[in-house]
Design a protein around this motif. Structure first.
Motif, PDB file in Angstrom:
ATOM      1  N   SER A 121       0.845  -1.195   0.000  1.00 37.33           N
ATOM      2  CA  SER A 121       0.000   0.000   0.000  1.00 37.33           C
ATOM      3  C   SER A 121       0.877   1.240   0.000  1.00 37.33           C
ATOM      4  CB  SER A 121      -0.929   0.015   1.223  1.00 37.33           C
ATOM      5  OG  SER A 121      -0.196  -0.174   2.423  1.00 37.33           O
ATOM      6  N   MET A 122       0.355   2.318  -0.597  1.00 44.16           N
ATOM      7  CA  MET A 122       1.116   3.562  -0.700  1.00 44.16           C
ATOM      8  C   MET A 122       0.146   4.736  -0.754  1.00 44.16           C
ATOM      9  SD  MET A 122       4.152   4.520  -3.442  1.00 44.16           S
ATOM     10  CE  MET A 122       3.199   5.304  -4.741  1.00 44.16           C
ATOM     11  N   ILE A 123       0.579   5.873  -0.232  1.00 46.14           N
ATOM     12  CA  ILE A 123      -0.203   7.102  -0.323  1.00 46.14           C
ATOM     13  C   ILE A 123       0.418   8.007  -1.387  1.00 46.14           C
ATOM     14  CG2 ILE A 123       1.083   8.130   1.595  1.00 46.14           C
ATOM     15  CD1 ILE A 123      -1.496   9.697   2.290  1.00 46.14           C
ATOM     16  N   GLY A 124      -0.433   8.715  -2.120  1.00 50.24           N
ATOM     17  CA  GLY A 124       0.034   9.445  -3.292  1.00 50.24           C
ATOM     18  C   GLY A 124       0.490  10.867  -3.040  1.00 50.24           C
ATOM     19  N   PHE A 125       1.566  11.041  -2.328  1.00 51.77           N
ATOM     20  CA  PHE A 125       2.194  12.361  -2.233  1.00 51.77           C
ATOM     21  C   PHE A 125       3.107  12.514  -3.452  1.00 51.77           C
ATOM     22  CE2 PHE A 125       1.265  12.103   2.430  1.00 51.77           C
ATOM     23  CZ  PHE A 125       0.529  13.269   2.511  1.00 51.77           C
ATOM     24  N   ASN A 126       2.519  12.949  -4.562  1.00 52.26           N
ATOM     25  CA  ASN A 126       3.229  12.928  -5.839  1.00 52.26           C
ATOM     26  C   ASN A 126       4.413  13.880  -5.897  1.00 52.26           C
ATOM     27  OD1 ASN A 126       0.952  14.919  -5.916  1.00 52.26           O
ATOM     28  ND2 ASN A 126       1.891  15.463  -7.871  1.00 52.26           N
ATOM     29  N   TYR A 127       4.458  14.896  -5.022  1.00 53.34           N
ATOM     30  CA  TYR A 127       5.566  15.842  -5.122  1.00 53.34           C
ATOM     31  C   TYR A 127       6.897  15.233  -4.676  1.00 53.34           C
ATOM     32  CZ  TYR A 127       1.954  19.238  -6.133  1.00 53.34           C
ATOM     33  OH  TYR A 127       0.900  19.894  -6.707  1.00 53.34           O
ATOM     34  N   ARG A 128       6.852  14.104  -4.000  1.00 62.67           N
ATOM     35  CA  ARG A 128       8.104  13.380  -3.744  1.00 62.67           C
ATOM     36  C   ARG A 128       8.756  12.941  -5.058  1.00 62.67           C
ATOM     37  NH1 ARG A 128       8.162   9.534   1.499  1.00 62.67           N
ATOM     38  NH2 ARG A 128       7.124  10.909   3.006  1.00 62.67           N
ATOM     39  N   ARG A 129       7.946  12.869  -6.132  1.00 64.06           N
ATOM     40  CA  ARG A 129       8.438  12.389  -7.421  1.00 64.06           C
ATOM     41  C   ARG A 129       8.793  13.524  -8.372  1.00 64.06           C
ATOM     42  NH1 ARG A 129       6.230   8.290  -4.001  1.00 64.06           N
ATOM     43  NH2 ARG A 129       7.478   6.473  -4.539  1.00 64.06           N
ATOM     44  N   VAL A 130       8.786  14.771  -7.894  1.00 58.15           N
ATOM     45  CA  VAL A 130       9.348  15.872  -8.680  1.00 58.15           C
ATOM     46  C   VAL A 130      10.864  15.675  -8.724  1.00 58.15           C
ATOM     47  CG1 VAL A 130       9.748  18.363  -8.775  1.00 58.15           C
ATOM     48  CG2 VAL A 130       7.519  17.485  -8.047  1.00 58.15           C
ATOM     49  N   PRO A 131      11.478  15.549  -9.907  1.00 64.49           N
ATOM     50  CA  PRO A 131      12.924  15.305  -9.952  1.00 64.49           C
ATOM     51  C   PRO A 131      13.744  16.320  -9.154  1.00 64.49           C
ATOM     52  CG  PRO A 131      11.979  14.872 -12.093  1.00 64.49           C
ATOM     53  CD  PRO A 131      10.869  15.443 -11.252  1.00 64.49           C
ATOM     54  N   ALA A 132      13.359  17.590  -9.188  1.00 66.08           N
ATOM     55  CA  ALA A 132      14.114  18.607  -8.446  1.00 66.08           C
ATOM     56  C   ALA A 132      14.045  18.368  -6.947  1.00 66.08           C
ATOM     57  CB  ALA A 132      13.593  19.999  -8.782  1.00 66.08           C
ATOM     58  N   LEU A 133      12.894  17.929  -6.440  1.00 68.92           N
ATOM     59  CA  LEU A 133      12.776  17.658  -5.012  1.00 68.92           C
ATOM     60  C   LEU A 133      13.445  16.342  -4.636  1.00 68.92           C
ATOM     61  CD1 LEU A 133       9.157  18.968  -4.352  1.00 68.92           C
ATOM     62  CD2 LEU A 133      11.331  19.983  -3.618  1.00 68.92           C
ATOM     63  N   ALA A 134      13.414  15.372  -5.531  1.00 66.11           N
ATOM     64  CA  ALA A 134      14.166  14.133  -5.288  1.00 66.11           C
ATOM     65  C   ALA A 134      15.661  14.423  -5.251  1.00 66.11           C
ATOM     66  CB  ALA A 134      13.848  13.102  -6.372  1.00 66.11           C
ATOM     67  N   LEU A 135      16.127  15.357  -6.095  1.00 66.82           N
ATOM     68  CA  LEU A 135      17.529  15.780  -6.062  1.00 66.82           C
ATOM     69  C   LEU A 135      17.827  16.513  -4.763  1.00 66.82           C
ATOM     70  CD1 LEU A 135      20.312  16.194  -7.366  1.00 66.82           C
ATOM     71  CD2 LEU A 135      19.378  18.245  -8.480  1.00 66.82           C
ATOM     72  N   ALA A 136      16.901  17.365  -4.318  1.00 66.75           N
ATOM     73  CA  ALA A 136      17.086  18.065  -3.044  1.00 66.75           C
ATOM     74  C   ALA A 136      17.258  17.072  -1.909  1.00 66.75           C
ATOM     75  CB  ALA A 136      15.892  18.981  -2.776  1.00 66.75           C
ATOM     76  N   LYS A 137      16.461  16.033  -1.915  1.00 65.94           N
ATOM     77  CA  LYS A 137      16.565  14.981  -0.899  1.00 65.94           C
ATOM     78  C   LYS A 137      17.960  14.352  -0.928  1.00 65.94           C
ATOM     79  CE  LYS A 137      14.998  11.341   1.632  1.00 65.94           C
ATOM     80  NZ  LYS A 137      14.547  11.418   3.039  1.00 65.94           N
ATOM     81  N   GLU A 138      18.471  14.081  -2.123  1.00 66.31           N
ATOM     82  CA  GLU A 138      19.809  13.489  -2.254  1.00 66.31           C
ATOM     83  C   GLU A 138      20.882  14.431  -1.712  1.00 66.31           C
ATOM     84  OE1 GLU A 138      20.375  12.488  -6.332  1.00 66.31           O
ATOM     85  OE2 GLU A 138      18.955  10.796  -6.305  1.00 66.31           O
ATOM     86  N   LEU A 139      20.794  15.699  -2.044  1.00 68.22           N
ATOM     87  CA  LEU A 139      21.804  16.665  -1.591  1.00 68.22           C
ATOM     88  C   LEU A 139      21.798  16.795  -0.067  1.00 68.22           C
ATOM     89  CD1 LEU A 139      21.290  19.445  -4.281  1.00 68.22           C
ATOM     90  CD2 LEU A 139      23.229  17.883  -4.105  1.00 68.22           C
ATOM     91  N   ILE A 140      20.602  16.807   0.530  1.00 66.69           N
ATOM     92  CA  ILE A 140      20.511  16.887   1.989  1.00 66.69           C
ATOM     93  C   ILE A 140      21.088  15.630   2.623  1.00 66.69           C
ATOM     94  CG2 ILE A 140      18.903  16.979   3.939  1.00 66.69           C
ATOM     95  CD1 ILE A 140      17.079  18.696   2.115  1.00 66.69           C
ATOM     96  N   ALA A 141      20.749  14.454   2.065  1.00 66.80           N
ATOM     97  CA  ALA A 141      21.241  13.187   2.606  1.00 66.80           C
ATOM     98  C   ALA A 141      22.760  13.070   2.478  1.00 66.80           C
ATOM     99  CB  ALA A 141      20.566  12.018   1.890  1.00 66.80           C
ATOM    100  N   GLU A 142      23.308  13.691   1.443  1.00 70.33           N
ATOM    101  CA  GLU A 142      24.759  13.666   1.244  1.00 70.33           C
ATOM    102  C   GLU A 142      25.491  14.645   2.152  1.00 70.33           C
ATOM    103  OE1 GLU A 142      25.082  14.536  -2.886  1.00 70.33           O
ATOM    104  OE2 GLU A 142      24.252  12.604  -3.519  1.00 70.33           O
ATOM    105  N   GLY A 143      24.748  15.447   2.912  1.00 71.98           N
ATOM    106  CA  GLY A 143      25.371  16.398   3.818  1.00 71.98           C
ATOM    107  C   GLY A 143      25.769  17.713   3.184  1.00 71.98           C
ATOM    108  N   ARG A 144      25.279  17.983   1.975  1.00 69.88           N
ATOM    109  CA  ARG A 144      25.692  19.204   1.282  1.00 69.88           C
ATOM    110  C   ARG A 144      25.175  20.465   1.974  1.00 69.88           C
ATOM    111  NH1 ARG A 144      27.313  18.476  -3.953  1.00 69.88           N
ATOM    112  NH2 ARG A 144      28.077  20.628  -3.765  1.00 69.88           N
ATOM    113  N   LEU A 145      24.113  20.336   2.778  1.00 66.81           N
ATOM    114  CA  LEU A 145      23.592  21.478   3.518  1.00 66.81           C
ATOM    115  C   LEU A 145      24.074  21.479   4.960  1.00 66.81           C
ATOM    116  CD1 LEU A 145      21.784  21.682   1.011  1.00 66.81           C
ATOM    117  CD2 LEU A 145      19.868  22.213   2.517  1.00 66.81           C
ATOM    118  N   GLY A 146      24.800  20.444   5.359  1.00 66.29           N
ATOM    119  CA  GLY A 146      25.224  20.343   6.746  1.00 66.29           C
ATOM    120  C   GLY A 146      24.044  20.076   7.652  1.00 66.29           C
ATOM    121  N   THR A 147      24.013  20.727   8.783  1.00 64.53           N
ATOM    122  CA  THR A 147      22.888  20.603   9.714  1.00 64.53           C
ATOM    123  C   THR A 147      21.769  21.542   9.281  1.00 64.53           C
ATOM    124  OG1 THR A 147      24.359  20.065  11.556  1.00 64.53           O
ATOM    125  CG2 THR A 147      22.156  20.860  12.105  1.00 64.53           C
TER     126      THR A 147
END
Length: 379
Positions: A121-147
């Motif tokens: 089962s899944m809920i449809g928060f489609n904005y998680r699938r915006v490529p720019a926001l998925a990239l933002a998630k990657e940059l944050i996870a990589e520590g590019r923004l620090g804390t």
């Protein structure tokens, strides 16, 4: 699929196109369900469904139906989802998860029980699938923004600015649950949790209805939901998020603005410029610092390898195609997809806390973790 209006059209477009661009398991668009036999039949033919029906209960009992996509209004989500999961069908449901916290908790328990039987089962928060926001998630996870210290999230629309705009089900608490809060604040809150991780521990909120009566079929009708909402969220990561949403923001058509500020960098995003992400690297010398525009259209960017040559932009509808792709991949792989019903419930609990805080004149509401009850016989 149950429902054929706005979201039904968006989801149908995704189901119809996903296999043309992504490697997904074979499937058929079997049945489109709606209340009006004539209208749903016409929609089924238009949107690529093999047949139509008016009784969702009989459809989910069919052996040839394996996935149920719920695009009906929120007040119907719990009954349909729980029944479909009980019938062994994989379920995708539009946001927010439900109209009430009790319904959302019941849906989550049903989803957890079904998952033990291999039913996803899944809920449809489609904005998680915006490529720019998925990239933002990657940059944050990589520590590019620090804390990450604080976030500003504002989702602004203006389709209710005119006080003579007619009454709809979205303006009635019995059918919509809430107004701008559930409709668009759910997206903003989910983005905060998606990008930063962690959970919300404290909530302070305010709701307001600017136009309290609108023209109805038989005369003026009372608006029983909010037109706008504001909230301050404290996360267990130490970050603070401010959330503002309105359907009365003149000139703002569909603007989800996100600002994420860390000690090593910052990110900016606006849904009305869906292919762009602003990034500031604060680790370079001050004389070189400044926000740079990343056009998120390269094959190296999330989801983009399936689409067009570099620089050829994609749009809002592509987020649903990405959503269906990820849902099918999870079902095929036997892995729980994200966002799960538990993640949808986490958002629902924040929405409920905003309402509670608003009713208590912006008091700070403490949130605790959700603990599912023990499965009941036959659950």
């Amino acid at each position: 699929m149950i429902g054929y209006a706005f979201m039904g059209k968006a989801h149908s477009n995704a189901w119809r196109n996903v296999a043309s661009y992504f490697d997904v398991p074979a499937f058929e668009q079997k049945v489109l369900v709606g209340r009006d036999a004539g209208q749903v039949a016409a929609a089924a033919q238009k949107y690529g469904w093999s047949e139509s029906a008016t009784d969702w209960r009989s459809v989910i009992e069919r052996d040839d139906i394996h996935i149920v996509d719920i695009c009906a209004p929120g007040w119907m989500h719990a009954e349909i989802a729980i029944a479909a999961l009980g019938a062994g069908k994989h379920v995708l449901v539009e946001k927010p998860l439900a109209n009430t916290l009790a319904e959302a908790e019941a849906m989550t328990e049903a989803a957890l029980s079904a998952r033990e039987r291999g039913v996803q089962s899944m809920i449809g928060f489609n904005y998680r699938r915006v490529p720019a926001l998925a990239l933002a998630k990657e940059l944050i996870a990589e520590g590019r923004l620090g804390t990450v210290r604080h976030v500003r999230a504002a989702y602004l629309q203006d389709w209710l600015v005119d006080p003579d705009s007619p009454m709809t089900w979205r303006l009635n608490k019995e059918t919509a649950g809430s107004g701008a809060l559930g409709d668009i604040a759910s997206h903003a809150i989910d983005q905060v949790l998606f990008l930063l991780g962690g959970s919300v521990t404290e909530v302070s909120g305010r709701l307001h209805t600017f136009v309290t009566s609108r023209p109805g079929a038989a005369g003026p009708e009372e608006v029983t939901v909010d037109d706008a909402a504001w909230a301050t969220l404290t996360l267990d990561t130490g970050s603070i998020a401010s959330v503002e949403v309105s359907r009365m923001a003149t000139g703002q058509k569909n603007s989800l603005k996100l600002e994420i500020y860390g000690d090593k960098g910052s990110l900016l995003f606006d849904l009305e410029a869906i292919n762009e992400l602003g990034f500031l690297d604060a680790t370079v010398p001050v004389r070189e610092q400044g926000f740079r525009r990343i056009l998120v259209n390269e094959p190296e960017h999330p989801y983009m390898a399936a689409w067009w040559p570099q620089g050829h932009v994609i749009g809002w509808e592509h987020t649903f195609t990405h959503e269906i792709r990820d849902f099918l991949a999870a079902i095929h792989g036997g892995t729980p997809p994200s966002p799960s019903f538990e993640e949808g419930l986490a958002v629902q609990r924040v929405l409920a806390a905003v309402e509670e805080s608003a009713n208590a004149k912006s008091a700070i509401i403490q949130l605790t973790s959700f603990h599912p009850s023990a499965p009941t016989e036959g659950a």
